[in-house]
Structures are given as C-alpha cells and as structure tokens.
Design a protein around this motif. Structure first.
Motif, PDB file in Angstrom:
ATOM      1  N   ALA A 102      38.107  41.627  34.450  1.00 54.21           N
ATOM      2  CA  ALA A 102      38.928  41.106  35.542  1.00 54.21           C
ATOM      3  C   ALA A 102      38.076  40.372  36.570  1.00 54.21           C
ATOM      4  O   ALA A 102      38.443  39.297  37.054  1.00 54.21           O
ATOM      5  N   ARG A 103      36.921  40.944  36.908  1.00 53.04           N
ATOM      6  CA  ARG A 103      36.068  40.328  37.927  1.00 53.04           C
ATOM      7  C   ARG A 103      35.519  38.986  37.456  1.00 53.04           C
ATOM      8  O   ARG A 103      35.506  38.004  38.216  1.00 53.04           O
ATOM      9  N   ASN A 140      38.368  36.530  37.556  1.00 55.35           N
ATOM     10  CA  ASN A 140      38.818  36.327  38.931  1.00 55.35           C
ATOM     11  C   ASN A 140      37.849  35.436  39.697  1.00 55.35           C
ATOM     12  O   ASN A 140      38.262  34.629  40.544  1.00 55.35           O
ATOM     13  N   HIS A 195      44.531  40.388  37.961  1.00 59.41           N
ATOM     14  CA  HIS A 195      43.218  40.102  38.522  1.00 59.41           C
ATOM     15  C   HIS A 195      42.374  41.330  38.803  1.00 59.41           C
ATOM     16  O   HIS A 195      41.269  41.205  39.305  1.00 59.41           O
ATOM     17  N   SER A 196      42.893  42.512  38.514  1.00 54.94           N
ATOM     18  CA  SER A 196      42.130  43.710  38.807  1.00 54.94           C
ATOM     19  C   SER A 196      42.578  44.834  37.887  1.00 54.94           C
ATOM     20  O   SER A 196      43.621  44.752  37.232  1.00 54.94           O
ATOM     21  N   GLN A 247      50.358  36.693  40.572  1.00 59.18           N
ATOM     22  CA  GLN A 247      49.573  35.764  41.380  1.00 59.18           C
ATOM     23  C   GLN A 247      50.309  34.461  41.680  1.00 59.18           C
ATOM     24  O   GLN A 247      49.766  33.368  41.524  1.00 59.18           O
ATOM     25  N   ARG A 296      42.074  46.177  45.821  1.00 60.85           N
ATOM     26  CA  ARG A 296      41.337  45.152  45.087  1.00 60.85           C
ATOM     27  C   ARG A 296      40.111  44.717  45.870  1.00 60.85           C
ATOM     28  O   ARG A 296      40.146  44.526  47.075  1.00 60.85           O
TER      29      ARG A 296
END
Length: 325
Positions: A167-168, A171, A208-209, A231, A259
């Motif tokens: 995810a990171r 993102n 995203h997380s 999002q 987050r």
C-alpha cells in the motif's frame, strides 16, 4: 555525488590521479585493493591512517577524509566491504528510493547465494539465489523498487505488515500494482502469496492502506454491502479532498482513521466539513472498529444506507457473525 568532505589524493603532472576520482564516485570511500591498484603503497595507506587523513571504515575499506562520515559514505563502505555483486536491499534500499523516510539500522546488503561474507558490524547480509531483476543504475547499487517491496513483504512479521509495504509503495507512487503483480509472480518462493496477490488487486482498486484493505475485506464484502468508490477526489472552494470510501448514491462517506498519510491533524476535519456542506453523512472508523468489530461496523453502515434508499439488506459473514437481527 558530493561527499561534503575533503578527499585525499596524489597530484601529478596530469593533475589529480585516479584515486581521487574513484573516491569521489564512491562518496569518499576506497578499498585497499583499489588504492594499491592505483599505486598507493601499503606504507602510504598506513601513514594516511596514522595522520588522520584517512579513516578505517571496515577491514580493508577506508574513508579518504577526516571528520564524520556522511550517510552515503557509510552505505558505500558497507557495500564495498560486502564485496563484488553486492547490492543494498530491504530497508536500506527502501531508504534510498523514498519508501521510508529515515535510515533504519542495520544496513541491509544482499549478495549472491554462493558467496559467504564474514560478519560486518552494523550490517545485515542476505544471501539470495537470484540477482534482482531491476537493480538501480544509481550508485550505490541497490535493488529496484519492486524487488525491494517484495523483499520487505517477505521479511515482515505478519501479513498485515507485508500488505502495508504494498500500500505504501503504491500510495507514494513509487510503483504500480501491475509492476508489483509481476514482481510477486517472478518469485518462486513467496510467503502469503494468495494474500499478497489479493492485496495488490485491492490496492489497484483504490485502497491506500492496510486499514482500507481491512474494511473492504472484513466489513464491506463479507456483509454484502454495496461496493463503495475509493479515494474519490473532491474540489470545494479551492480545497481538494479525497474520501476513503464513498457510497455516492446514498450520500454516505466512510473515513478510516489511522493512515500514515494523514500528517495534518486538520485534514480529517476538512474532509468531514466538505462532506457536510455537500449533504453527505460521514462515518469514521478506527482500527478497532474494522479489525475487532467488523460486523458491528457493517451494521452501522447498513442502517444509514437503508435510510438513504438502499433496497437490499446486509448478509451475515458466517455462523459467528455479530450482525444484529
């Protein structure tokens, strides 16, 4: 790369000789073998060390300057000590590509499986069967973004920590889900293959997380809630906001706290205010709501959806589902 230090070199009729150039290319670091190959004798090396013009980094590896070594110099010293075909990897590669924000000890270095490297103080050496497929062209040598993410997932303490790296990386726009999917497929041995492959697909869908992924898998899908939009970008009076999950036909927004991307404490309030102005209701869930009480959270979402006209009803996720009714 500028070292921020004064390298020591010899000067001849043709100007600075190769050891200065070599040292500057390596952030002011040089090996004993490189020095000797350039005509610096063992006595000259000892003299420079004795007078403090050079410093010993590791056995046979030297900083060609006085003063505190820079971070690039330390990384070069570790890499050169590890020997030929070594590359910086794992957290250290993540540091260089911007996947983590600050150095994390120890320094991680990967070497070919057939090589045995003596223990290096402050350095964790990984032996690997396969040379990374996308090593960076930037110095010092490191694994590419996708290989680094895969390495970190395999070193993670649990599957949630592994998914967090995926995810990171996406993102921060360092890679894409498609590239990660190919990188995972290329690994013959992979822990949590099914979970990680599914996580890549969910990140591609907009999560995203880890918390967003948990919401999708533990709250929304298993309880038969309608699929939300992830999002969604909103522009209101010059303010740009993104809603974590939006059920647009029903005027409901779900925001997920916790987050790492929320560095501004006013960010969540701004999103809630924008939602309120547009006539949308906001539910805000934290980690405990999603991880420990997914059925209760699903029930709360379902109540508001039904009030807004959702024609269906939530379903029980299993025989022990805590969904009311």
């Amino acid at each position: 790369m500028s070292t921020g230090t004064n390298s020591c070199w010899r000067t001849g009729r043709d100007g600075p000789t190769l050891d200065k150039v070599r040292a500057e290319e390596q952030a002011g670091v040089i090996t004993r073998g490189q020095a000797v190959a350039e005509g610096i004798s063992a006595d000259q090396i000892r003299r420079r060390l004795r007078t403090g013009r050079w410093q010993r980094a590791f056995a046979g590896v030297y900083y060609t300057f006085s003063g505190k070594p820079t971070r690039p110099a330390v990384l070069w010293a570790a890499l050169l000590t590890a020997g030929p075909d070594a590359v910086l990897s794992h957290q250290t590669a993540a540091e260089l590509i911007g996947l983590i924000d600050r150095p994390e000890p120890p320094i991680h270095v990967s070497v070919p499986w057939q090589r045995h490297v003596r223990p290096i103080e402050g350095v964790w050496t990984h032996r690997r069967h396969r040379t990374p497929t996308e090593a960076s062209a930037r110095d010092p040598a490191r694994t590419g973004v996708e290989d680094t993410v895969v390495d970190l997932t395999q070193a993670a303490k649990d599957v949630d920590a592994a998914v967090a790296w995926i995810a990171r990386a996406c993102n921060r726009r360092l890679t894409t889900p498609d590239r990660l999917r190919m990188a995972f497929s290329a690994r013959e041995r992979l822990r949590w293959r099914e979970a990680l492959t599914a996580a890549v697909a969910d990140v591609a869908a907009g999560c995203h997380s880890v918390l967003e992924l948990r919401y999708l898998r533990d709250v929304e899908r298993p309880h038969g809630l309608p699929p939300g939009t992830r999002q969604r970008r909103r522009q209101d009076r010059g303010a740009t906001t993104y809603s974590d999950v939006e059920y647009e036909p029903f005027g409901l927004v779900v925001e997920l706290d916790g987050r790492a991307v929320h560095e501004d404490p006013g960010h969540d309030r701004l999103r809630d205010h924008v939602s309120a102005v547009r006539g949308r209701i906001t539910l805000r869930f934290g980690w405990a709501d999603v991880h420990r009480r997914p059925c209760v959270s699903a029930a709360a979402v379902a109540v508001l959806l039904r009030r807004a006209g959702w024609p269906s009803s939530p379903t029980r996720c299993g025989p022990k589902c805590r969904l009311p009714g």
